[in-house]
Design a protein around this motif. Structure first.
Motif, mmCIF file in Angstrom:
data_model
loop_
_atom_site.group_PDB
_atom_site.id
_atom_site.type_symbol
_atom_site.label_atom_id
_atom_site.label_comp_id
_atom_site.label_asym_id
_atom_site.label_seq_id
_atom_site.Cartn_x
_atom_site.Cartn_y
_atom_site.Cartn_z
ATOM 1 N N THR A 249 27.231 -31.210 -61.533
ATOM 2 C CA THR A 249 27.032 -32.299 -62.214
ATOM 3 C C THR A 249 26.983 -32.449 -63.867
ATOM 4 O O THR A 249 26.508 -33.102 -64.934
ATOM 5 N N ASP A 250 28.103 -31.981 -63.844
ATOM 6 C CA ASP A 250 28.431 -31.512 -65.407
ATOM 7 C C ASP A 250 28.944 -32.704 -66.523
ATOM 8 O O ASP A 250 28.183 -32.670 -67.729
ATOM 9 N N ILE A 251 29.079 -34.065 -65.673
ATOM 10 C CA ILE A 251 28.892 -35.130 -66.493
ATOM 11 C C ILE A 251 27.801 -35.438 -66.292
ATOM 12 O O ILE A 251 27.968 -36.638 -67.412
ATOM 13 N N PHE A 252 26.851 -35.562 -65.583
ATOM 14 C CA PHE A 252 25.091 -35.995 -66.123
ATOM 15 C C PHE A 252 24.419 -34.795 -67.758
ATOM 16 O O PHE A 252 23.877 -35.373 -67.038
ATOM 17 N N LYS A 253 25.232 -34.087 -67.641
ATOM 18 C CA LYS A 253 24.578 -33.265 -68.750
ATOM 19 C C LYS A 253 23.700 -33.904 -69.618
ATOM 20 O O LYS A 253 24.512 -34.832 -70.667
ATOM 21 N N GLY A 254 22.739 -33.409 -70.075
ATOM 22 C CA GLY A 254 22.077 -33.902 -71.199
ATOM 23 C C GLY A 254 22.098 -35.184 -71.327
ATOM 24 O O GLY A 254 21.198 -35.622 -71.969
ATOM 25 N N GLN A 255 21.767 -35.986 -70.168
ATOM 26 C CA GLN A 255 21.129 -37.268 -70.023
ATOM 27 C C GLN A 255 20.124 -37.016 -68.696
ATOM 28 O O GLN A 255 18.398 -37.375 -68.894
ATOM 29 N N ILE A 256 20.296 -36.187 -67.868
ATOM 30 C CA ILE A 256 19.281 -36.423 -66.668
ATOM 31 C C ILE A 256 19.041 -34.627 -67.023
ATOM 32 O O ILE A 256 19.525 -33.276 -67.096
ATOM 33 N N THR A 257 17.749 -34.657 -66.420
ATOM 34 C CA THR A 257 17.062 -33.779 -66.426
ATOM 35 C C THR A 257 17.334 -32.493 -65.077
ATOM 36 O O THR A 257 17.164 -32.977 -64.159
ATOM 37 N N MET A 258 18.075 -31.488 -65.492
ATOM 38 C CA MET A 258 18.679 -29.863 -65.025
ATOM 39 C C MET A 258 17.825 -28.737 -65.033
ATOM 40 O O MET A 258 17.268 -28.495 -66.037
ATOM 41 N N ASP A 259 18.241 -27.583 -64.111
ATOM 42 C CA ASP A 259 17.940 -26.514 -63.873
ATOM 43 C C ASP A 259 18.248 -25.485 -65.444
ATOM 44 O O ASP A 259 19.502 -26.600 -65.195
ATOM 45 N N ASP A 260 18.021 -24.899 -65.265
ATOM 46 C CA ASP A 260 19.175 -23.610 -65.906
ATOM 47 C C ASP A 260 20.462 -23.554 -65.572
ATOM 48 O O ASP A 260 21.725 -22.988 -65.879
ATOM 49 N N MET A 261 20.449 -23.455 -63.812
ATOM 50 C CA MET A 261 21.702 -23.563 -63.398
ATOM 51 C C MET A 261 22.604 -24.463 -63.272
ATOM 52 O O MET A 261 23.480 -25.181 -62.651
ATOM 53 N N GLY A 262 21.746 -26.178 -63.684
ATOM 54 C CA GLY A 262 22.729 -27.326 -63.550
ATOM 55 C C GLY A 262 22.378 -27.859 -62.367
ATOM 56 O O GLY A 262 22.558 -28.906 -62.153
ATOM 57 N N TYR A 263 21.272 -28.086 -61.445
ATOM 58 C CA TYR A 263 20.470 -28.497 -60.042
ATOM 59 C C TYR A 263 20.130 -29.401 -61.133
ATOM 60 O O TYR A 263 19.010 -28.943 -61.850
ATOM 61 N N ILE A 264 19.931 -30.823 -60.922
ATOM 62 C CA ILE A 264 19.365 -32.050 -61.162
ATOM 63 C C ILE A 264 18.009 -31.580 -60.397
ATOM 64 O O ILE A 264 18.214 -31.748 -59.424
ATOM 65 N N GLN A 265 16.934 -31.355 -61.638
ATOM 66 C CA GLN A 265 15.728 -31.971 -61.012
ATOM 67 C C GLN A 265 14.871 -32.986 -60.415
ATOM 68 O O GLN A 265 14.990 -34.201 -61.381
ATOM 69 N N VAL A 266 14.543 -33.096 -59.678
ATOM 70 C CA VAL A 266 13.665 -34.307 -58.759
ATOM 71 C C VAL A 266 12.214 -34.409 -58.607
ATOM 72 O O VAL A 266 11.388 -33.257 -58.649
ATOM 73 N N VAL A 267 11.831 -35.733 -59.211
ATOM 74 C CA VAL A 267 9.884 -35.333 -58.678
ATOM 75 C C VAL A 267 9.964 -35.056 -57.361
ATOM 76 O O VAL A 267 10.665 -35.255 -55.953
#
Ligand code: NDP
Length: 317
Positions: A249-267
């Protein structure tokens, strides 16, 4: 840098079970999906041999065949599957913008991210060789533990995944050696207690894997105690690595909310990210289950969420 620009209604990034299932549903809903495969078309399952736990294959199926079947099913309904790596993304605005292989700029009405996660490995030469040749090295006990029924196996790692997988393996295998590099485990107390109270799990503290033995299949593992220097050969036929995964998920960092390990957080209960019109499915958003079937299920959710989101957008003349 971009030499061509193209607009896509529904862009799917990633070609594991989540991406292809999203594509099947999106294509059948006439969203005209285009799926970019990434550098490993088919994702993690193309590195597996037998898959015995994907529903619908009573005799099992190999990972590569399963992925080819999913791809063919997605294409049957009109998905365009393209080889290419998304290297940059700007998902905040409307439309969404991504760049593929540094040469193609794409604008998209909706984006489904299914970029998966990669297992971490120790990096030993024999680990790589035996893993690639399906020789008994695996990063998924739930997927491959069954092949070692009644046998002795080793597992490396001391987090929740390693603890969970060690207890899973202990139900199938005669004996499980758990190789822990420190003198304590990172896993939750409850998981540690479960491991420690399982009679056929032996924990090797302060231990590092020096080598994996065997020409075509695992025949043993050499372990060194980092405190005493003592070496020991474990007579195991299976070697499991559970030292963590890295979500892609590195290319989405700073845009998409992730946990501290880089997993994208979904509703919870959906595939919706913090960005309108952007959905995340499969292992890039799931550190708990990591199964082909759960990834596929979430891919379906992603397509349905995207379809409903698109339907609710105002139509521009
Ligand atoms: P973690 O990062 O939590 O743990 C990785 C483990 O591997 C650590 O014990 C680490 O050792 C060890 N390790 C790392 N590199 C090496 C190496 N080169 N050689 C030997 N050992 C190594 O990963 P997990 O996959 O276990 O968990 C990921 C996340 O998912 C965590 O937040 C976890 O809590 C969660 N999870 C939750 C579950 C649940 O609630 N049921 C189930 C599974 C995961 P060290 O401790 O020395 O750094």
């Amino acid at each position: 840098m971009a030499t061509t620009t193209e607009h896509i209604h529904c862009l799917i990034i990633g070609s594991g079970p989540a991406g292809y299932t999203a594509a099947i549903y999106a294509a059948r809903a006439d969203l005209k999906p285009v799926l970019y495969t990434g550098l490993t078309p088919g994702g993690q399952l193309t590195e597996t041999t037998e898959v015995d736990n994907f529903p619908g294959y009573p005799k099992g199926v190999t990972g590569p065949v399963l992925m080819e079947d999913l791809k063919a099913q997605a294409e049957r309904f009109g998905t365009q599957v393209r080889f290419g790596l998304v290297t940059k993304a700007d998902l905040i605005g409307t439309p969404k913008r991504v760049w593929v292989d540094e040469t193609t700029e794409i604008t998209a009405d909706t984006v489904i991210i299914s970029t998966g996660a990669s297992a971490k490995w120790l990096g030993l030469p024999n680990e790589t060789r035996l893993r690639m040749n399906a020789g008994g090295v695996s990063a998924c006990a739930v997927c491959d533990g069954f092949f070692f029924k009644g046998q002795e196996v080793a597992i490396v790692g001391a987090g929740d995944t390693a603890a969970e997988e060690a207890t899973y393996l202990a139900k199938l295998c005669k004996k499980v050696y758990m190789i822990v590099r420190r003198e304590e485990m990172r896993a939750s107390k409850a998981m540690q207690n479960r491991v420690k109270s399982t009679p056929n799990i032996e924990i090797l503290w302060n231990s590092e894997t020096e080598d994996i033995l065997g020409e075509n299949t695992v025949e043993g593992v050499v372990v060194k105690n980092s405190k005493t220097g003592e070496k020991r050969t474990l007579n195991v036929t299976g070697f499991f690595v559970a030292i963590g995964h890295k979500p892609n998920t590195d290319i989405f960092k700073g845009q998409i909310t992730m946990d501290d390990m880089g997993y994208i957080q979904v509703v919870p209960g959906t595939s919706k990210t913090n960005i309108e019109g952007v959905f995340a499915v499969g292992d890039c958003a799931d550190k708990h289950y990591r199964q082909a079937v759960t990834a596929a299920g979430s891919g379906c959710m992603g397509a349905l969420d995207a379809e409903r989101w698109l339907a609710a957008q105002p139509v521009h003349a």
